[in-house]
Design a protein around this motif. Structure first.
Motif, PDB file in Angstrom:
ATOM      1  N   PRO A 108      20.392   0.576 -16.164  1.00 36.46           N
ATOM      2  CA  PRO A 108      19.714   1.596 -16.981  1.00 36.46           C
ATOM      3  C   PRO A 108      18.191   1.458 -16.945  1.00 36.46           C
ATOM      4  CG  PRO A 108      20.775  -0.071 -18.369  1.00 36.46           C
ATOM      5  CD  PRO A 108      21.182  -0.355 -16.961  1.00 36.46           C
ATOM      6  N   ASP A 109      17.711   0.279 -16.566  1.00 40.23           N
ATOM      7  CA  ASP A 109      16.256   0.081 -16.554  1.00 40.23           C
ATOM      8  C   ASP A 109      15.587   0.677 -15.320  1.00 40.23           C
ATOM      9  OD1 ASP A 109      16.539  -1.237 -18.889  1.00 40.23           O
ATOM     10  OD2 ASP A 109      16.595  -3.231 -17.969  1.00 40.23           O
ATOM     11  N   SER A 110      16.349   0.773 -14.222  1.00 41.95           N
ATOM     12  CA  SER A 110      15.694   1.264 -13.013  1.00 41.95           C
ATOM     13  C   SER A 110      15.595   2.778 -13.100  1.00 41.95           C
ATOM     14  CB  SER A 110      16.480   0.855 -11.775  1.00 41.95           C
ATOM     15  OG  SER A 110      17.740   1.454 -11.776  1.00 41.95           O
ATOM     16  N   ALA A 111      14.390   3.256 -13.113  1.00 43.80           N
ATOM     17  CA  ALA A 111      14.169   4.689 -13.254  1.00 43.80           C
ATOM     18  C   ALA A 111      14.573   5.387 -11.971  1.00 43.80           C
ATOM     19  CB  ALA A 111      12.700   4.959 -13.570  1.00 43.80           C
ATOM     20  N   ALA A 112      15.598   6.242 -12.065  1.00 42.92           N
ATOM     21  CA  ALA A 112      16.103   6.937 -10.878  1.00 42.92           C
ATOM     22  C   ALA A 112      14.999   7.735 -10.208  1.00 42.92           C
ATOM     23  CB  ALA A 112      17.260   7.849 -11.260  1.00 42.92           C
ATOM     24  N   ALA A 113      14.045   8.188 -11.009  1.00 40.11           N
ATOM     25  CA  ALA A 113      12.992   9.049 -10.469  1.00 40.11           C
ATOM     26  C   ALA A 113      12.102   8.301  -9.480  1.00 40.11           C
ATOM     27  CB  ALA A 113      12.147   9.598 -11.601  1.00 40.11           C
ATOM     28  N   THR A 114      12.205   6.990  -9.434  1.00 44.44           N
ATOM     29  CA  THR A 114      11.325   6.236  -8.542  1.00 44.44           C
ATOM     30  C   THR A 114      12.078   5.666  -7.347  1.00 44.44           C
ATOM     31  OG1 THR A 114      11.676   4.150  -9.673  1.00 44.44           O
ATOM     32  CG2 THR A 114       9.923   5.557 -10.528  1.00 44.44           C
ATOM     33  N   VAL A 115      13.342   6.074  -7.204  1.00 43.79           N
ATOM     34  CA  VAL A 115      14.171   5.521  -6.135  1.00 43.79           C
ATOM     35  C   VAL A 115      14.383   6.552  -5.035  1.00 43.79           C
ATOM     36  CG1 VAL A 115      16.480   4.648  -5.587  1.00 43.79           C
ATOM     37  CG2 VAL A 115      15.369   3.968  -7.718  1.00 43.79           C
ATOM     38  N   ALA A 116      14.360   6.099  -3.783  1.00 42.83           N
ATOM     39  CA  ALA A 116      14.724   6.969  -2.663  1.00 42.83           C
ATOM     40  C   ALA A 116      15.609   6.182  -1.716  1.00 42.83           C
ATOM     41  CB  ALA A 116      13.486   7.465  -1.933  1.00 42.83           C
ATOM     42  N   LEU A 117      16.564   6.889  -1.144  1.00 43.44           N
ATOM     43  CA  LEU A 117      17.453   6.282  -0.162  1.00 43.44           C
ATOM     44  C   LEU A 117      17.166   6.938   1.188  1.00 43.44           C
ATOM     45  CD1 LEU A 117      20.044   4.629   0.575  1.00 43.44           C
ATOM     46  CD2 LEU A 117      21.344   6.633  -0.103  1.00 43.44           C
ATOM     47  N   GLN A 173       8.164   9.670  -6.559  1.00 42.50           N
ATOM     48  CA  GLN A 173       8.910  10.443  -5.555  1.00 42.50           C
ATOM     49  C   GLN A 173       8.708  11.938  -5.780  1.00 42.50           C
ATOM     50  OE1 GLN A 173       9.855   8.979  -3.157  1.00 42.50           O
ATOM     51  NE2 GLN A 173      10.573   6.929  -3.681  1.00 42.50           N
ATOM     52  N   PRO A 174       8.843  12.760  -4.794  1.00 37.64           N
ATOM     53  CA  PRO A 174       9.267  12.453  -3.430  1.00 37.64           C
ATOM     54  C   PRO A 174       8.146  12.003  -2.495  1.00 37.64           C
ATOM     55  CG  PRO A 174       8.955  14.802  -3.653  1.00 37.64           C
ATOM     56  CD  PRO A 174       8.634  14.204  -5.000  1.00 37.64           C
ATOM     57  N   GLN A 175       6.901  11.992  -2.968  1.00 36.84           N
ATOM     58  CA  GLN A 175       5.801  11.777  -2.016  1.00 36.84           C
ATOM     59  C   GLN A 175       5.865  10.422  -1.302  1.00 36.84           C
ATOM     60  OE1 GLN A 175       5.658  12.378  -5.223  1.00 36.84           O
ATOM     61  NE2 GLN A 175       3.855  11.546  -6.254  1.00 36.84           N
ATOM     62  N   SER A 176       6.404   9.396  -1.995  1.00 37.33           N
ATOM     63  CA  SER A 176       6.446   8.077  -1.356  1.00 37.33           C
ATOM     64  C   SER A 176       7.484   8.030  -0.244  1.00 37.33           C
ATOM     65  CB  SER A 176       6.745   7.000  -2.386  1.00 37.33           C
ATOM     66  OG  SER A 176       5.768   7.021  -3.396  1.00 37.33           O
ATOM     67  N   ALA A 177       8.643   8.642  -0.505  1.00 40.56           N
ATOM     68  CA  ALA A 177       9.670   8.682   0.534  1.00 40.56           C
ATOM     69  C   ALA A 177       9.181   9.506   1.711  1.00 40.56           C
ATOM     70  CB  ALA A 177      10.967   9.257  -0.023  1.00 40.56           C
ATOM     71  N   ASP A 178       8.457  10.570   1.400  1.00 38.83           N
ATOM     72  CA  ASP A 178       7.908  11.427   2.439  1.00 38.83           C
ATOM     73  C   ASP A 178       6.944  10.627   3.324  1.00 38.83           C
ATOM     74  OD1 ASP A 178       7.919  14.318   3.186  1.00 38.83           O
ATOM     75  OD2 ASP A 178       5.753  14.007   3.013  1.00 38.83           O
ATOM     76  N   ALA A 179       6.043   9.909   2.671  1.00 43.36           N
ATOM     77  CA  ALA A 179       5.063   9.117   3.424  1.00 43.36           C
ATOM     78  C   ALA A 179       5.766   8.039   4.251  1.00 43.36           C
ATOM     79  CB  ALA A 179       4.064   8.479   2.462  1.00 43.36           C
ATOM     80  N   LEU A 180       6.779   7.406   3.655  1.00 40.56           N
ATOM     81  CA  LEU A 180       7.493   6.352   4.375  1.00 40.56           C
ATOM     82  C   LEU A 180       8.223   6.925   5.591  1.00 40.56           C
ATOM     83  CD1 LEU A 180       8.427   3.429   4.654  1.00 40.56           C
ATOM     84  CD2 LEU A 180      10.295   3.926   3.055  1.00 40.56           C
ATOM     85  N   ALA A 181       8.847   8.086   5.400  1.00 40.99           N
ATOM     86  CA  ALA A 181       9.575   8.697   6.517  1.00 40.99           C
ATOM     87  C   ALA A 181       8.622   9.033   7.662  1.00 40.99           C
ATOM     88  CB  ALA A 181      10.319   9.943   6.047  1.00 40.99           C
ATOM     89  N   ILE A 182       7.472   9.566   7.319  1.00 38.97           N
ATOM     90  CA  ILE A 182       6.486   9.906   8.359  1.00 38.97           C
ATOM     91  C   ILE A 182       6.069   8.646   9.114  1.00 38.97           C
ATOM     92  CG2 ILE A 182       4.103  10.687   8.735  1.00 38.97           C
ATOM     93  CD1 ILE A 182       4.538  12.661   6.409  1.00 38.97           C
ATOM     94  N   ARG A 183       5.790   7.603   8.340  1.00 43.52           N
ATOM     95  CA  ARG A 183       5.351   6.347   8.940  1.00 43.52           C
ATOM     96  C   ARG A 183       6.454   5.758   9.826  1.00 43.52           C
ATOM     97  NH1 ARG A 183       2.189   2.922  11.202  1.00 43.52           N
ATOM     98  NH2 ARG A 183       2.334   0.736  10.610  1.00 43.52           N
ATOM     99  N   LEU A 184       7.696   5.825   9.352  1.00 37.81           N
ATOM    100  CA  LEU A 184       8.796   5.232  10.114  1.00 37.81           C
ATOM    101  C   LEU A 184       9.055   5.991  11.411  1.00 37.81           C
ATOM    102  CD1 LEU A 184      11.373   4.247   7.346  1.00 37.81           C
ATOM    103  CD2 LEU A 184      10.059   2.714   8.824  1.00 37.81           C
ATOM    104  N   VAL A 185       9.020   7.317  11.330  1.00 42.21           N
ATOM    105  CA  VAL A 185       9.228   8.099  12.547  1.00 42.21           C
ATOM    106  C   VAL A 185       8.173   7.713  13.585  1.00 42.21           C
ATOM    107  CG1 VAL A 185       9.009  10.411  13.535  1.00 42.21           C
ATOM    108  CG2 VAL A 185      10.426  10.051  11.513  1.00 42.21           C
ATOM    109  N   ASP A 186       6.938   7.594  13.128  1.00 40.32           N
ATOM    110  CA  ASP A 186       5.843   7.214  14.022  1.00 40.32           C
ATOM    111  C   ASP A 186       6.068   5.799  14.565  1.00 40.32           C
ATOM    112  OD1 ASP A 186       3.443   6.683  15.270  1.00 40.32           O
ATOM    113  OD2 ASP A 186       2.294   6.485  13.422  1.00 40.32           O
TER     114      ASP A 186
END
Ligand SMILES: Cc1cc2nc3c(=O)[nH]c(=O)nc-3n(C[C@H](O)[C@H](O)[C@H](O)COP(=O)(O)O)c2cc1C
Lengths: 559, 147
Positions: free
Chosen positions: A157-166, A224-237
């Motif tokens: 319950p402590d982990s804020a779902a809004a800050t998680v990305a899979l 989120q979603p901006q962090s997952a977005d940034a991570l995805a861009i970085r990973l693809v690169d």
């Protein structure tokens, strides 16, 4: 000799004497046996009275707890044992760093204490648990670890779902690479990819290899979603950058699916499934893409699944019918035969266009039983027609992949009694694209039986002239897109003419498909096509209309 | 452990953001890391740069070249790495590791011109001269295009 009543440290010191106190001295042979077992046990064992005094101890106990640590322990055990009257068991870490499992049992005199050193056992267990959660190839976590971590996060319950990305990452073309470079290099490459992913995520994020060339990432504690977005861009690169591995230069690309858990989402598998759906879409977009999951993807997937279920049922429920469209020879103005076309009348969906269900049927393999039904039904119908008319049946590349195709055709012909020379298979060039050449061999066999073969949809796709040389087709069917456009499309007209000429010089008939108007008919005739098919002559018709169609045609032709 | 000598040649786009001050800081940091690590890894070669691109030759035992390249690949200060050659070789064309600025900008020349002197820019033999010429030409050619 009285039971030890001195200070406990003294009692402990004295207990190293081998001789048991009188009160506990053996009376019976069985007692003697029990006592000697007690004294020689590998586990530390002691008997303590209700006041916490040590009555008896074996040498292992004395060695282990003979010092100060033992007293504190005895006092505590006594207190605890007093509180719960039954047998107790627990693990305790001692100042020397070792962990003991301590059991207490009530006995007449007080408590029997038995303790075993479980430090190594626990360490072994921890190692095994770690190993069971580690991927041997990359050193990252594996699927088990990933699912546990994700489940824990979703239920916390402590982990804020809004800050998680899979995120799930999949390497494009990895299987082909693995095959050409070998397992060893493939594994080393996976290791490098794993390191690159690790280098791009934050320390608290989780990275695991989920299967083959698929990695999973749980990003936590970020907006989120901006962090997952940034991570995805970085990973693809990052993943798409070249690798030097085993003396070779290797290029791969990664595709990524991202899903943000909705508040209250708890089902780990559901999340992973949605991430996979997003990944599937990213892969469709092309190498090195990423996609966020959208509910619409799930809906589309569900729709496909339902269509597949209906499709599998349709055959048993006899919801398919064949309709037949005539092909007319332009020189003689006679009907040479009919193309059998599949129609699906679904009770819930209504008439479903083949364009909407054939691709799915091919993908799922349902096309094989459906195709078999088409072959058998078309042969049975055609056997009732005048021997002058052939029946053309579409056979897909997937059916050519089925080793039973030839025997199915032989049995369809035998059952119906249709002359093999009256059966024409329409294949597209995708059949010829089969690299192993089995389709080619199958065609040769059918050919020697007398079955005719037509090349369908010519002009679309690669339209390699090589196919025309590699197999002596009886017929080339010119795709309707070139026929329809002819009035103001000089390129289309030129293509029709070129194919017609090609057919003529190769001794193959050429059929213009989709002829709808007299104008189109005149044009394809002047372009040199030998046959036409299309609404201009007739729409596809039910089998029981064929006879009247032919007789009406004959009558009007005679006029 | 693979100790066969390999040579890698690549170029990439310079992605250092910020003005001359930022570039100076980053170039200095690359210089220091490289001087520290490459000797230890038995790596020699040359790194030349301008405001548009990097072009680098790395020579050394295969494992060292692969490991160093893997690290460099993850560096955000450049992108679009194009590998031109990665081959086994009998001899080093660069006897040591050096770095230099090769660009048209007067201002950058003033800022970075000293680095070549600092690292002792040298090539060894004809092969070294040839490869050096190639990467220098790339640097000049790509300077405007990449920026
Ligand atoms: C174009 C370019 C070339 C580089 N060349 C080298 C190099 O030859 N050797 C090296 O150790 N680091 C090199 N780096 C820096 C590495 O990417 C990395 O930042 C550095 O090795 C980190 O070193 P450290 O862990 O010792 O701080 C280069 C970076 C860039 C952008």
């Amino acid at each position: 000799m009285p039971i030890r009543a001195k200070s406990q440290s003294l009692a402990l010191a004295k207990s190293s004497k081998r001789r048991p106190p009188a009160a506990l001295r053996a009376q019976q042979p069985a007692d003697a046996l029990a006592l000697s077992v007690f004294m020689q046990m590998k586990r530390a064992a002691a008997v303590v009275d209700h006041d916490g005094r040590l009555l008896l101890s074996n040498s292992v106990f004395d060695e282990l707890f003979g010092a100060e640590g033992g007293n504190a322990m005895l006092a505590r055990i006594n207190g605890e044992a007093g509180r719960n009257a039954g047998k107790t068991s627990r693990q305790e870490r001692f100042p020397n760093g070792r962990t003991f499992e301590i059991e207490t049992f009530p006995v007449d005199q007080g408590w029997l204490i038995a303790a075993g050193d479980v430090t190594d056992h626990l360490a072994g267990q921890a190692r095994a648990a770690e190993a069971a959660r580690t991927d041997g190839i990359t050193g990252l976590g594996n699927r088990l670890m990933f699912r546990e971590q994700l489940t824990r996060l979703l239920h916390n319950p402590d982990s804020a779902a809004a800050t998680v990305a899979l995120l799930v990452v999949d390497l494009d073309r990895f299987k082909a690479l693995n095959a050409s470079l070998g397992r060893k290099v493939g594994d080393a490459l996976l290791g490098l990819v794993g390191k690159r992913i690790r280098s791009a995520v934050a320390a608290g994020d989780t990275v695991a290899r989920l299967e083959a060339d698929k990695f999973g990432i749980i990003q936590v504690g970020q907006p989120q979603p901006q962090s997952a977005d940034a991570l995805a861009i970085r990973l693809v690169d990052l993943i798409g950058r070249a690798y030097l591995c085993d003396g070779q230069l290797i290029n791969v690309a990664g595709s990524i699916g991202v899903v943000l858990p909705s508040p209250g989402a708890q089902d780990c598998d559901h999340l992973l499934k949605n991430a996979d759906l997003a990944l599937g879409r990213a892969k469709k977009d092309g190498h090195g893409s990423y996609r966020f999951f959208e509910a619409e993807m799930d809906e589309r997937m569900q729709a496909r699944r339902h269509l597949e279920i209906d499709l599998r049922r349709a055959l048993a429920l006899r919801e398919f019918v064949l309709v037949y469209q005539p092909q007319v020879n332009l020189r003689t103005n006679t009907v040479t035969g009919f193309e059998a076309l599949l129609r699906w009348q679904c009770p819930t969906r209504g008439a479903v266009s083949p364009l909407d269900f054939i691709p799915l049927a091919e993908e799922t393999g349902v096309i094989i039983p459906i195709g078999e039904w088409v072959l058998r039904t078309a042969c049975r119908e055609a056997a009732k027609w005048s021997p002058a008319h052939i029946v053309a049946v579409n056979v897909s590349a997937v059916q050519f992949g089925n080793p039973n195709l030839v025997s199915t055709i032989i049995s369809a012909l035998a059952e119906s009694g249709l002359d093999p020379r009256r059966l024409e298979l329409e294949i597209t060039e995708s059949v010829m694209l089969d690299a192993r050449g089995t389709a080619h061999a199958v065609l040769q066999v059918l050919r020697t039986m007398g079955v005719r073969v037509a090349l369908d949809d010519f002009g679309t796709g690669y339209s390699s002239l090589g196919y025309l040389r590699s197999f002596p087709f009886d017929k080339i069917k010119i795709d309707q897109s070139f026929v329809r456009g002819t009035s103001n499309d000089p390129v289309g007209a030129a293509i029709v003419r070129a194919i017609a000429e090609l057919g003529q010089s190769l001794g193959m008939a050429t059929v213009a498909e989709g002829v709808e108007t007299a104008d189109q008919l005149a044009r394809v005739a002047s372009d040199g096509c030998t046959e036409v098919q299309g609404y201009y002559f007739s729409r596809p018709m039910a089998p029981d209309q064929i006879e009247s169609y032919l007789s009406t045609r004959n009558r009007t032709n005679l006029l | 452990m693979h100790s066969q000598l390999y040579r890698l040649v690549y170029f990439s786009k310079n992605r250092i953001v910020g003005g001359p001050a930022a570039i100076t800081v980053e170039i200095d940091s690359i210089l220091r890391s490289s001087q520290r690590n490459n000797t230890r890894m038995d790596i020699t070669g040359a790194l030349i740069f301008n405001t548009g691109i990097f072009a680098q030759v790395l020579e050394g035992p295969r494992d060292s070249v692969e490991a160093t390249f893997e690290k460099i690949q993850q560096d955000v200060r450049h992108s679009d790495v194009q590998v031109l050659a990665f081959d086994a070789t009998d001899q080093r064309a660069f006897a040591r590791w050096s770095m230099g600025y090769f660009g048209r900008s007067r201002e950058s020349q003033d800022l970075f011109g000293h680095i070549a002197a600092a690292t002792g820019f040298t090539t060894a033999g004809l092969e070294g001269a040839r490869i050096f010429e190639i990467i220098r030409d790339i640097a000049f050619e790509e300077e405007g295009r990449a920026a």
